[in-house]
Write an enzyme that holds these catalytic residues in place. Structure first.
Site, PDB file in Angstrom:
ATOM      1  N   CYS A 234       0.849  -1.191   0.000  1.00 22.51           N
ATOM      2  CA  CYS A 234       0.000   0.000   0.000  1.00 22.51           C
ATOM      3  C   CYS A 234       0.885   1.242   0.000  1.00 22.51           C
ATOM      4  O   CYS A 234       1.730   1.412   0.882  1.00 22.51           O
ATOM      5  CB  CYS A 234      -0.913  -0.002   1.220  1.00 22.51           C
TER       6      CYS A 234
ATOM      7  N   CYS B  59       0.625   3.314   3.232  1.00 22.23           N
ATOM      8  CA  CYS B  59       1.277   2.623   4.356  1.00 22.23           C
ATOM      9  C   CYS B  59       2.798   2.795   4.251  1.00 22.23           C
ATOM     10  O   CYS B  59       3.479   2.980   5.265  1.00 22.23           O
ATOM     11  CB  CYS B  59       0.899   1.145   4.384  1.00 22.23           C
TER      12      CYS B  59
ATOM     13  N   ASP C 121       0.226  16.745  -1.198  1.00 17.27           N
ATOM     14  CA  ASP C 121      -0.076  15.936  -2.379  1.00 17.27           C
ATOM     15  C   ASP C 121       1.012  16.148  -3.431  1.00 17.27           C
ATOM     16  O   ASP C 121       1.466  17.276  -3.664  1.00 17.27           O
ATOM     17  CB  ASP C 121      -1.454  16.314  -2.949  1.00 17.27           C
TER      18      ASP C 121
ATOM     19  N   HIS D  73      -4.216   1.127   8.486  1.00 15.99           N
ATOM     20  CA  HIS D  73      -4.771   0.962   7.145  1.00 15.99           C
ATOM     21  C   HIS D  73      -6.277   0.728   7.202  1.00 15.99           C
ATOM     22  O   HIS D  73      -6.751  -0.238   7.796  1.00 15.99           O
ATOM     23  CB  HIS D  73      -4.096  -0.198   6.401  1.00 15.99           C
TER      24      HIS D  73
ATOM     25  N   HIS E 212      -7.989   8.492   2.848  1.00 20.42           N
ATOM     26  CA  HIS E 212      -7.297   9.778   2.933  1.00 20.42           C
ATOM     27  C   HIS E 212      -8.297  10.904   2.710  1.00 20.42           C
ATOM     28  O   HIS E 212      -9.250  10.766   1.945  1.00 20.42           O
ATOM     29  CB  HIS E 212      -6.147   9.868   1.929  1.00 20.42           C
TER      30      HIS E 212
ATOM     31  N   HIS F  70      -8.526  14.816   1.516  1.00 17.44           N
ATOM     32  CA  HIS F  70      -7.858  15.922   0.835  1.00 17.44           C
ATOM     33  C   HIS F  70      -8.245  17.218   1.544  1.00 17.44           C
ATOM     34  O   HIS F  70      -9.442  17.470   1.756  1.00 17.44           O
ATOM     35  CB  HIS F  70      -8.324  16.029  -0.620  1.00 17.44           C
TER      36      HIS F  70
HETATM   37  P1  5GP Z   1      -7.475   9.883  -4.649  1.00 13.45           P
HETATM   38  O1  5GP Z   1      -7.500  10.082  -6.143  1.00 13.45           O
HETATM   39  O2  5GP Z   1      -7.271   8.425  -4.287  1.00 13.45           O
HETATM   40  O3  5GP Z   1      -8.599  10.516  -3.903  1.00 13.45           O
HETATM   41  O4  5GP Z   1      -6.200  10.666  -4.130  1.00 13.45           O
HETATM   42  C1  5GP Z   1      -4.904  10.158  -4.219  1.00 13.45           C
HETATM   43  C2  5GP Z   1      -3.972  11.340  -4.180  1.00 13.45           C
HETATM   44  O5  5GP Z   1      -2.690  10.867  -3.862  1.00 13.45           O
HETATM   45  C3  5GP Z   1      -3.868  12.085  -5.518  1.00 13.45           C
HETATM   46  O6  5GP Z   1      -4.247  13.439  -5.321  1.00 13.45           O
HETATM   47  C4  5GP Z   1      -2.391  11.930  -5.890  1.00 13.45           C
HETATM   48  O7  5GP Z   1      -1.849  13.088  -6.485  1.00 13.45           O
HETATM   49  C5  5GP Z   1      -1.736  11.628  -4.558  1.00 13.45           C
HETATM   50  N1  5GP Z   1      -0.542  10.801  -4.647  1.00 13.45           N
HETATM   51  C6  5GP Z   1      -0.382   9.665  -5.390  1.00 13.45           C
HETATM   52  N2  5GP Z   1       0.847   9.150  -5.184  1.00 13.45           N
HETATM   53  C7  5GP Z   1       1.476   9.975  -4.301  1.00 13.45           C
HETATM   54  C8  5GP Z   1       2.780   9.963  -3.717  1.00 13.45           C
HETATM   55  O8  5GP Z   1       3.617   9.085  -3.949  1.00 13.45           O
HETATM   56  N3  5GP Z   1       3.072  10.979  -2.853  1.00 13.45           N
HETATM   57  C9  5GP Z   1       2.173  11.974  -2.562  1.00 13.45           C
HETATM   58  N4  5GP Z   1       2.572  12.932  -1.701  1.00 13.45           N
HETATM   59  N5  5GP Z   1       0.939  12.005  -3.098  1.00 13.45           N
HETATM   60  C10 5GP Z   1       0.597  11.028  -3.958  1.00 13.45           C
HETATM   61 ZN    ZN Z   2      -2.359   1.449   3.633  1.00 12.15          ZN
END
Ligand code: 5GP
Ligand code: ZN
Length: 111
Positions: A3, A6, A29, A45, A98, A100
């Protein structure tokens, strides 16, 4: 477990931390959609919001309190959005709960 978040919690993948305590980690992000775009994750998790139960009430309350503090710290207390995507069709790309925290520009209407 394989993950991404994680691994970020464990420090195996680096992140730009905004806040950390024993229960949660907040980090910036990697692809921000606004001047302030912070992800707040529980260290334990949980796949997504529909797996939350009453037993997680304090955790979720804590996440929102920390989000409010971060919004103040980053100067967006007057206008920000907290959102969580539940499931692929809602835009969830990382299967670790998560929230935002988004702000710092005029935010459009939802969806
Ligand atoms: P979701 O689309 O699942 O709601 O949000 C996932 C978020 O994680 C996205 O906004 C993406 O830019 C961010 N993200 C994906 N991989 C990484 C990473 O390796 N590091 C960071 N800091 N953010 C990430
Ligand atoms: Zn996780």
């Amino acid at each position: 477990m394989d993950c991404l978040f994680c691994k970020i919690v464990a420090g195996e993948i680096p992140s730009k931390k905004a806040y950390e305590d024993d229960q949660i980690l907040a980090f910036h992000d990697i692809a921000p959609i606004a001047p302030v775009h912070i992800l707040i994750v529980p260290k334990k998790h949980i796949n997504r919001a529909n797996e939350l139960t009453e037993a997680d009430a304090a955790l979720v309350g804590h996440i929102f309190a920390v989000a409010a503090n971060l919004a103040r710290e980053y100067g967006v207390a007057d206008g920000f959005r907290i959102l969580t995507n539940n499931g692929e069709s809602a835009g969830q790309t990382v299967s670790h709960l998560h929230f935002h925290l988004i702000g710092g520009r005029k935010l459009g209407e939802m969806a």
